[in-house]
Each structure stands twice: as C-alpha cells, then as structure tokens.
Design an enzyme around this catalytic site. Structure first.
Site, PDB file in Angstrom:
ATOM      1  CD  GLU A 133     132.283  48.544  37.739  1.00  0.00           C
ATOM      2  OE1 GLU A 133     133.306  48.095  37.197  1.00  0.00           O
ATOM      3  OE2 GLU A 133     132.220  48.815  38.954  1.00  0.00           O
ATOM      4  CB  THR A 173     140.740  52.636  36.111  1.00  0.00           C
ATOM      5  OG1 THR A 173     141.805  52.104  36.874  1.00  0.00           O
ATOM      6  CG2 THR A 173     140.256  51.562  35.193  1.00  0.00           C
TER       7      THR A 173
END
Lengths: 465, 465
Positions: free
Chosen positions: B330, B240
C-alpha cells in the site's frame, strides 16, 4: 502548512490535504520557584552545535550540596551505544554511584564516532568537573554524567562545547547558572531536537513527614520506543530519549538505582512514538539530600516503607515526564493510552500493549479517526504469549477521557453493534484510551502512544536534508 | 492525485506535495497456456460480496485429475483465526491431506463472526464439493479448502456466494470454468482487495528428467507481516495474505507439507509491508499429479534428492509470489531487499532483517530517498540476539540493482565518508538492496519490504469509510 520537501519530490505535483498536528505549547507550563529542589544550579546556552544562535544546545547542571549526590541511571539496550552512554556508565562505576554534575548537548548524538567520540565525551566530563569546587578529600574520580542527542555518525564540535562549559565557571561573572524557574527552563530547552516545547515538570512530595522536591526535564519526539535497563557490566546498551531527574531528598545510591529501574519499567519503557529504539536513550537521576542534610538516606534495607513511598513518587513523576514525550510525538495529533487488563502476567500484558501501540494500521486508523477495532484485535492476536489467548474471553472498548460513557466494541469475542456516530465522537477527541480485557488473570499494563500522520512521514522523510 | 479524505479532514486546508506510488500494472504479465499445470479448471466471477459489479469476488478452483490431489497449508499464527482458517484446517485433518477444490472470496474476511461464520465457511465447502464429480469409492470427507479476505467482523452474504458457486456446475452451460491463461487470470483477480494488479505466476520445472508445471496466485497489499506455520492441533492461528499454488507434479501429502513449511519460512514469512499480522493469512498448495499419473509420488523418505529438487522449486516460486505482494504494498514507491549476513544463526539474521524491514524511520527515510544508515544501525542494534553484536565488526552498504558498484556506508563500525550524490542516485532507484554484515558467522537471511509514504497513511486512514 507549506511543507519543506526534499528536492526530488518537487517534480511531483500531487497534493494531499492534511490535518496538521495541533499546537502543543500549552503542555509547557510555568512553575513557582519554590517547587524546584534545593541545592542545584543550572543553565542552558547556545555554544554552537546547532547553527541558529537562538537555539540552545548545551545544558549544565550542578549539585551545589556539600556532599556528592547519589546518582543512578538507565541506558538503552541497543547494541550500538553512543560514546556518552559508555562514558556515563564508566563514571557511575568509578564513583560508586555518586555524582555532582550533568552535562548535556543537543544537535549531535556523538554516536558511531569511534575513539574520537569517546575522547570528546570524556572532555565534556572533565570540563564540567572543572566547574565544581573540589573538596580537599576529593578523589580523582570523575563527578559528571554526560548525555548527547542529535544526528548519528558525526563528531562533536568539541572546542565549542568546552568553551561553552568553561564560560559557566561559578567565579565567572557572565555565567548564567541559576536556581529559578527561568534557569531550569533554559536547561530544558537545551535538551530539545525535534521537540516543539521544552519538557519540564516539578513538584513536592513527602516521605516520613518530611517534604522534598523533585524536578525533571526530558526530550524526545521521534525514534522513541525505549527499552532501558540499569548499567550492565558490559555492552548491549544504547539511547535518543534523554531525561534528567533531580531531587533534594537523601537516597542511598543502591536504592536510587532500584527505584529508578522500577520507575523506568513503568514509565519510559511504556511509551512509543514510532517503535524505533535509539542508540542514546538515557535517564539520569541525582538525589543530593540538600533538603535534609543530616537525615539518614532513604534505603530499602533500612526502611522499606519510606523506600516504597519514594519509589512510587519517582514512578509517577517519571510517567508524567514520559507522557510529555508522546504528547510531542512527531506529527502526532492524538494522545492514546493503551490499557491491557486481565492477563496472567505483567509481561504478557506489556507485550500486547506494546504491539497495539506500534501497529501502523492501528495508528493510521487513529489519525483517520476510524474506530477500527478489527486492527486492534489483529494486533492483540499476533503476540506470542506465555498463556495463550482465548478469543471468546477478549473484550475491546474505547474509554473517552472527557468522563462520558465508555463504548464497548467487542464483548467476549463477539462484535458489538457499534453506534458509529458515538464512536467517531470519541475517536475525534485528542485524548483517548483503548482498553483490551483478556479475561485470563489479574495482571495489567499501560502503554502511551500517538497516531501516525502525514506529518510523521514529512518530518522523517526529510530529517537530514 | 485527488485524495479521498474522511469528512473530518475536510476542515483542514493544509496540503502536502506527495510522490504517488508508481503504476505497478507491468508486474502483471501475460503467460502462454502451456506453462499452466494440467488437470485444473478454474474461474473468477462477481457474486455480490463487493458492490461494484465489475469487481470479481469469488474464485473457484477444481482439480480435475481422477485422484484427489495432495494438499498442504500454512496458516497465520494470530490467536484470532478467521472461520475459513479453522475450517480449512479441519478439512485437511478429515481428508488426511487430500483435496480436490479451493474456494476463495474477497471483500469480507469472515473473521470474528462467531458461530455463523463457521456455518458460512462450511456452506462454501459443501457447495464447492457439490461441483466435484463424486467417485463411487468416495468417502464423505470434505474435499474443498476455503479462504476469505476483506473486512473483519462482518458476516458473509452467504446466499450470494452459494449461488455463485452453484452457477459453476460443470454441467451448467453458463459455467465459466476454464484452463487457459484467461481463466487463471480471472481467478487471480477474484483474490484482490486493495491490490492494484492480479498476482499470477506460472513456470515449468524438472524433477528426475520429468517436466512439471507450477502456477500460483496470491493477494495482499496491507496488514502484511505474515508468520505462518503448518496446521497446529489447536488454536493460535489466524491470516490477510492469501496464496494458492497448484502443480501437476505427484507429491505425497506429507512431503508436500514439509516442502511448503520450508518454503513459507523463506518466502511469505520474509515479507513486510506494515508489520501487521493478519487474522486470515493462508497459503494452500495442491499437487494433483496430472502430469504423471502412473509415476510414484515425490516423497522425502523414498527419494530425498527428488524431494529437495521439488522443495527448492517450490521455495523459489513462493519467493516470487511473495515479492509481488511487497511490490504492490500500500502506497509503496520502493522495493527493498534487506540482506543480513555473517550471523551465527538463521534466527538472529532473520530477526534483524525483520526489524530493519519494519522500522518506520528506515522506511520513511527510503521514501524521502535519504541514505540514512544511522537509522539502519539503530534498528540493527535494538534486536536481542543469541550472540551479542560486536559493533566494531558491523558493516552496512547499499547494493544498487542496476549492477553498478555497491556503496559502503559503514565498514567495521566506522562511518565511511559517503558520496552523497552517489547515495541519492542509488536510493532514488525503485529497487534497492540494504546489506548488513555482522562479521560473526556464516548464516544469512533476506527480507523484502517497501517504503512508508503519504499514500500509506491516506489509504489506511480511510479504509472503512
């Protein structure tokens, strides 16, 4: 929970609502005295490694059988081995796989402590040897194995430890050495660091119609991803999972070692809390034969069937002890079994189970109680294997531990239309199994892991301070 | 920060004070139009994959040079490759390493979507091919590469995507295709999922006295631990992290691929946010030669020096783009460079740097601003190497990024008496380098990683819901 925070965080006022880890004390159970193996005297005490006087930090375990016990060990494969790991290896070599005592301290790992660390570990061995009644024919070989756990890079307060050991001389009226559940429990408590309950189990088993007992204690809650092997001739070992297993069965040192190596590969080497391998991981086993002093030792070359019975008992017992560590994983709110089936080799199945068990995305999804099979699949696919995966043969399901119907998430590579309510029902239970079927062969492996929570970050963002 | 929490957490009232990730918007910078490569028209728009109309979810990138551009790619090595990964591989094979367009959607990864997923990815290719002015001599080979990112296991809303692509026909007055910074930025925004800022860089470089331009965009914040290789003849790929790099230099397809493979091994394959490898990771490069249409293509067999200049420019540029992903990791509050030096091979150094960069204990200590070198050492020692470590030669230090004096923590296996105030000063900076010297050889590797925070747990405990 009023979180204790490092000072720098105080300047931030943001808060997060957290689901605290459930209480785990019920995994510590009381056991009747008669299931504990004969011929061992042990204790746990506070000698001053830890600051709080109510915390035990020193365990002394003596075999009181006439003959020295067979002894075996597996040690971490970390390149930075702590002094007690190196010393225990040497003791086993010098004594040809025999020992009569184990000494353990918690609070300080005696790791990365150079020459002083080696001297301190040897001092613990000699002091404990001093508690043993020397036989006339005794050689000068040391008879004590040593383990330490706690902070890395600090020297042991060795004089406090030596005083603690010497206070347990069997002739000393204030010695607390004992043989009851209470004594075993004190020893188990002295293993603890960030553990929230002492980890102690005992049971009886039968080989060739004769009954034996096995008991063991272990510790560990973080820095848990052991990879332990038998003593190597040189280097490449290191450990912070500690376990000590004691039995009154008679076993030859050689067979005790091969049974332990087999057992560890299927128990302690199949657990992960955070994927980090320690510098002190050690598991020790003593078999003193006190239950059958005139019986021949169990040995794989003499009687392979008896050997395999013992080996399988040891493996099942070690798996129970290993799982207690995962139950007490730092901040853990879930106990998760990862089963990988249908592989062409145990090694492939083990690698995939390990990868899923250490995936931060899988573990945070488990904490969030989210049936996110996409992350399980991504982790599965990221492992290089001896036989390549065929995506069209892979299935993933959740197996609830309450006996209700399993929930398929992916069947032969095709996503199922998942009943999200049922999925949430399963994922919100404390115990859960994730099963991955590869459809390639007949080999399988199991791993035990836990979820990744706010509490894990809190505990490990704030360990030393 | 008022955390959005899954419903099950609401029943718990405990709170934790958290240090939120700092704002990262300043890493997105405005760039003058003239540093962008010539001969590309591009846009980003909202076509309806994402729900909120203000979020862009479709990027269309066309090379407007007369000849098709050289094209190269690296794809994830995950066994579960998403449909766009397989289709882009096929396109590159069919077109012999040439392409004239790239189409990208965010919001849905088109992964684990079976036959329908393959049809949808091909539909995106064909619709984008339809935007290109076909030359008379054009073969029927497809000329568009495709990438997708987002949720796994859901089908694309393909008719919305096709309408979005068709709206960009160059004859269509409402087409938003452009060549300015604004157009490039829109395309970069259309790559984003959990990213907090668009990742776009551009610069000029010189080969053989001639000036060229290179620009690129990428995305990624979680499920980031790429291991990408060149297109393989069959299977074993998946992703990803998405990146697209465009240059107006003329490069042969063969040399573009080998330069990219070299660059990716030293950039995108050296970053980790959470240690999880995705099913869609893809990096694409086009070189359309628009800056020098009559110049010979840069090729390693024709002029190795020019090739190496280009390869090194591409590597440095790719490293910049890769680092932006870690900056936006994140929940990340730190940007950490892990340097491992003094190894006997690049592979050994890379393995250790990777292990340190993925250690949950190291990463939570960094979040806690704790100079815990013991965890760095334990991670270092846990890696099986081709040349075993000698603990007495290993040194660890913190290198502050503000140019002040480095802080040795361990020198030749002996712990330093560390000035804890100075250590905290260094660890509380946003940028930090951890340097590990093995003392065995001359090879080294660098990895870029971030810390592990409460926010990471929050974001990933609550992604799908």
């Amino acid at each position: 929970m009023a979180a204790r925070l490092p000072p720098v965080w105080k300047r931030f006022s943001s808060t997060i609502t957290t689901r605290p880890a459930p209480p785990k004390g019920h995994h510590h159970v009381s056991l009747p005295d008669h299931v504990f193996p004969k011929g061992y005297a042990l204790t746990g005490l506070h000698c001053g490694v830890k600051k709080k006087p109510e915390l035990l930090d020193l365990a002394v375990i003596l075999s009181t059988a006439e003959q020295p016990a067979a002894a075996a060990a597996c040690f971490t494969r970390n390149a930075f081995k702590a002094a007690p790991v190196m010393v225990s290896q040497e003791v086993l070599q010098m004594s040809s796989g025999r020992a009569r005592a184990v000494v353990v301290n918690s609070g300080c790992a005696n790791a990365v402590t150079g020459k002083q660390g080696m001297e301190d570990a040897w001092a613990m061995v000699r002091a404990t040897d001093g508690l043993l009644q020397r036989r006339d024919d005794a050689s000068d070989a040391p008879e004590t194995l040593v383990m330490s756990t706690g902070v890395i890079g600090q020297n042991l307060p060795i004089s406090k430890i030596i005083s603690g050991i010497e206070s347990q001389a069997q002739s000393n009226p204030s010695s607390t050495l004992g043989t009851t559940f209470d004594a075993w429990e004190r020893a188990a408590r002295a293993f603890m660091t960030t553990d929230t309950f002492p980890k102690l189990r005992a049971r009886t088993f039968t080989v060739d119609g004769r009954e034996y007992r096995i008991a063991g204690m272990d510790k560990g809650a973080g820095m848990i991803h052991p990879d332990m092997g038998p003593p190597a001739p040189s280097g490449q070992l290191h450990a912070t999972l500690l376990a000590c297993v004691l039995t009154d069965a008679p076993v030859s040192p050689r067979s005790l070692q091969s049974a332990l190596t087999y057992a560890v590969d299927r128990s302690f080497n199949c657990i992960s809390v955070d994927g980090d391998m320690s510098t002190n991981d050690t598991i020790l086993v003593l078999a003193n034969g006190a239950a059958a002093q005139n019986a021949e030792e169990i040995d794989e070359e003499r009687d392979v069937k008896a050997y395999e019975t013992f080996r399988d008992e040891l493996t099942a017992f070690a798996a129970d002890l290993a799982q207690l560590v995962v139950r007490d994983g730092e901040g853990a709110t879930k106990f998760v079994t990862v089963s990988v089936e249908g592989a062409t080799s145990y090694a492939d199945a083990h690698k995939i189970a390990s990868r899923i068990s250490t995936s931060a995305l899988v573990k945070t999804a488990l904490y969030g109680e989210d049936a996110n099979w996409g992350r399980i699949l991504a982790a599965t696919g990221s492992v290089p294997l001896s036989t390549p995966l065929d995506p069209t043969r892979v299935s993933v399901s959740f197996i609830p531990k309450d006996g209700t119907t399993p929930l398929p998430l992916l069947v032969n590579g095709e996503p199922e239309k998942v009943d999200e309510v049922r999925a949430t029902e399963i994922v919100s239970q404390e115990d859960l199994e994730i099963r991955v079927e590869l459809g390639l062969g007949t080999e399988s492996a199991k791993y035990w892991t836990c979820d990744f929570s706010y509490e894990y970050v809190r505990i490990n963002g704030d360990y030393r301070t």
